[in-house]
Motif scaffolding. Sequence first.
Motif, PDB file in Angstrom:
ATOM      1  N   THR A  11       0.826  -1.210   0.000  1.00 35.47           N
ATOM      2  CA  THR A  11       0.000   0.000   0.000  1.00 35.47           C
ATOM      3  C   THR A  11       0.858   1.257   0.000  1.00 35.47           C
ATOM      4  OG1 THR A  11      -0.151  -0.019   2.425  1.00 35.47           O
ATOM      5  CG2 THR A  11      -1.897  -1.151   1.194  1.00 35.47           C
ATOM      6  N   GLU A  12       2.175   1.089   0.124  1.00 32.14           N
ATOM      7  CA  GLU A  12       3.106   2.207   0.083  1.00 32.14           C
ATOM      8  C   GLU A  12       4.476   1.663  -0.286  1.00 32.14           C
ATOM      9  OE1 GLU A  12       3.093   3.949   3.927  1.00 32.14           O
ATOM     10  OE2 GLU A  12       3.420   2.055   4.966  1.00 32.14           O
ATOM     11  N   VAL A  41      -5.153   3.150  -1.152  1.00 30.26           N
ATOM     12  CA  VAL A  41      -6.150   3.091  -0.084  1.00 30.26           C
ATOM     13  C   VAL A  41      -6.908   4.409  -0.006  1.00 30.26           C
ATOM     14  CG1 VAL A  41      -6.560   2.665   2.357  1.00 30.26           C
ATOM     15  CG2 VAL A  41      -4.690   1.490   1.184  1.00 30.26           C
ATOM     16  N   ARG A  43      -8.769   6.477   2.218  1.00 31.70           N
ATOM     17  CA  ARG A  43      -8.902   6.557   3.674  1.00 31.70           C
ATOM     18  C   ARG A  43     -10.040   7.450   4.127  1.00 31.70           C
ATOM     19  NH1 ARG A  43      -3.583   6.250   2.318  1.00 31.70           N
ATOM     20  NH2 ARG A  43      -2.400   4.536   3.260  1.00 31.70           N
ATOM     21  N   GLU A  68      -1.718   6.655  -5.949  1.00 31.47           N
ATOM     22  CA  GLU A  68      -0.895   5.845  -5.047  1.00 31.47           C
ATOM     23  C   GLU A  68      -0.772   4.416  -5.556  1.00 31.47           C
ATOM     24  OE1 GLU A  68      -2.713   6.147  -1.239  1.00 31.47           O
ATOM     25  OE2 GLU A  68      -2.027   8.204  -0.875  1.00 31.47           O
ATOM     26  N   ILE A  96     -10.482   1.873   3.065  1.00 33.65           N
ATOM     27  CA  ILE A  96      -9.766   1.302   4.211  1.00 33.65           C
ATOM     28  C   ILE A  96     -10.652   0.338   4.999  1.00 33.65           C
ATOM     29  CG2 ILE A  96     -10.339   3.202   5.792  1.00 33.65           C
ATOM     30  CD1 ILE A  96      -7.418   2.830   6.863  1.00 33.65           C
ATOM     31  N   ASP A 122       6.257   5.229   9.800  1.00 32.79           N
ATOM     32  CA  ASP A 122       5.863   5.433   8.404  1.00 32.79           C
ATOM     33  C   ASP A 122       4.816   4.420   7.945  1.00 32.79           C
ATOM     34  OD1 ASP A 122       7.536   3.274   8.591  1.00 32.79           O
ATOM     35  OD2 ASP A 122       8.647   3.692   6.749  1.00 32.79           O
ATOM     36  N   ARG A 123       4.112   3.780   8.879  1.00 35.24           N
ATOM     37  CA  ARG A 123       3.119   2.775   8.513  1.00 35.24           C
ATOM     38  C   ARG A 123       1.723   3.395   8.481  1.00 35.24           C
ATOM     39  NH1 ARG A 123       7.456   0.869   7.787  1.00 35.24           N
ATOM     40  NH2 ARG A 123       8.107  -1.261   8.234  1.00 35.24           N
ATOM     41  N   GLY A 124       0.940   2.986   7.481  1.00 36.87           N
ATOM     42  CA  GLY A 124      -0.429   3.440   7.398  1.00 36.87           C
ATOM     43  C   GLY A 124      -1.329   2.628   8.322  1.00 36.87           C
ATOM     44  N   ALA A 125      -2.529   3.141   8.534  1.00 33.54           N
ATOM     45  CA  ALA A 125      -3.474   2.460   9.431  1.00 33.54           C
ATOM     46  C   ALA A 125      -3.927   1.127   8.871  1.00 33.54           C
ATOM     47  CB  ALA A 125      -4.682   3.365   9.675  1.00 33.54           C
ATOM     48  N   GLU A 126      -3.710   0.892   7.579  1.00 34.17           N
ATOM     49  CA  GLU A 126      -4.175  -0.345   6.958  1.00 34.17           C
ATOM     50  C   GLU A 126      -3.204  -1.504   7.131  1.00 34.17           C
ATOM     51  OE1 GLU A 126      -1.532   1.761   4.118  1.00 34.17           O
ATOM     52  OE2 GLU A 126      -3.245   2.364   5.350  1.00 34.17           O
ATOM     53  N   ALA A 127      -1.989  -1.273   7.639  1.00 35.37           N
ATOM     54  CA  ALA A 127      -0.970  -2.321   7.688  1.00 35.37           C
ATOM     55  C   ALA A 127      -1.378  -3.491   8.577  1.00 35.37           C
ATOM     56  CB  ALA A 127       0.362  -1.733   8.165  1.00 35.37           C
TER      57      ALA A 127
END
Length: 279
Positions: A11-12, A41, A43, A68, A96, A122-127
């Motif tokens: 996702t990144e 994602v 969000r 993205e 998300i 650096d992690r998104g909420a989806e990880a």
Amino acid sequence: MAYKSLLTVMTETNAAKAALAQMAALAEAQDAHAEALCLGVDRSQTGYYYAGANALILQETLSRANAEADEVLTFAQDYLGKTGIRWSAENGVAQIADIGRHVAHRARFSDLVVLPHPYGEDRGAEAEPVIEAAMFEGHAPVLVVPDNAEPFSVPRSIMIAWNESVEAMRAVRCALPFLKQAELARIVVIDPPRHGPDRSDPGGMLSQMLARHGVKCEIEVLSKTMTRVSDILNRHATDTESDMIVMGAYGHSRFREAILGGATRNMLEQSAVPVFLTH
């Protein structure tokens, strides 16, 4: 027996390289197909927009997610295209709240899902939902790779976190392709119960089962000298220079682990070596 279908979900780009490198190394070693699912994602929370919000806002968030997804896809294609393995990559957009459905569908048809650590600045909420969807809805084993981990083709030394639970037993069975290739598998038992059925020989029956598969095993019984089991496991993995930890995931509910903490969450936060998880 080997892992022939490998999957990673991206996702990144910041956190993707370690998981991509590990997946590529395994694909080359096991003559497997590596697949990258590249998701943009969305969000936004559509049901919570302020009064007067219109389609322009929806279009903006969707356009950003598409951009993205394209960026992540290009990153995956550039990396995998240089490896010489069989690979495929596909992009898409997911809200998300719905990302788990997309991940679970792909994980269900994969032998192993390789993912980065879900926690960090650096992690998104989806990880974290991605990992949980692969395990709970996709019913696939997951190999979680730290950012600075060196990719391995064949794990030389594996540590099994053994507590006689159903989750731990399933993790061992799913990890058999790795265990059979390893030079040594350490069955680590922390403070075995004094009145349990295997109190005289903790880990003995598991060692016997693995030995019949040709796995070379050692049983190591440790005292709980630290408050958290995860700290003991991480320290022992470092001391023994283990390449990977095999353990069952979420023996407690995910809600309890999220609020109160637990061995799974702590391992995902702190482990310096790849962790093989199943539920």
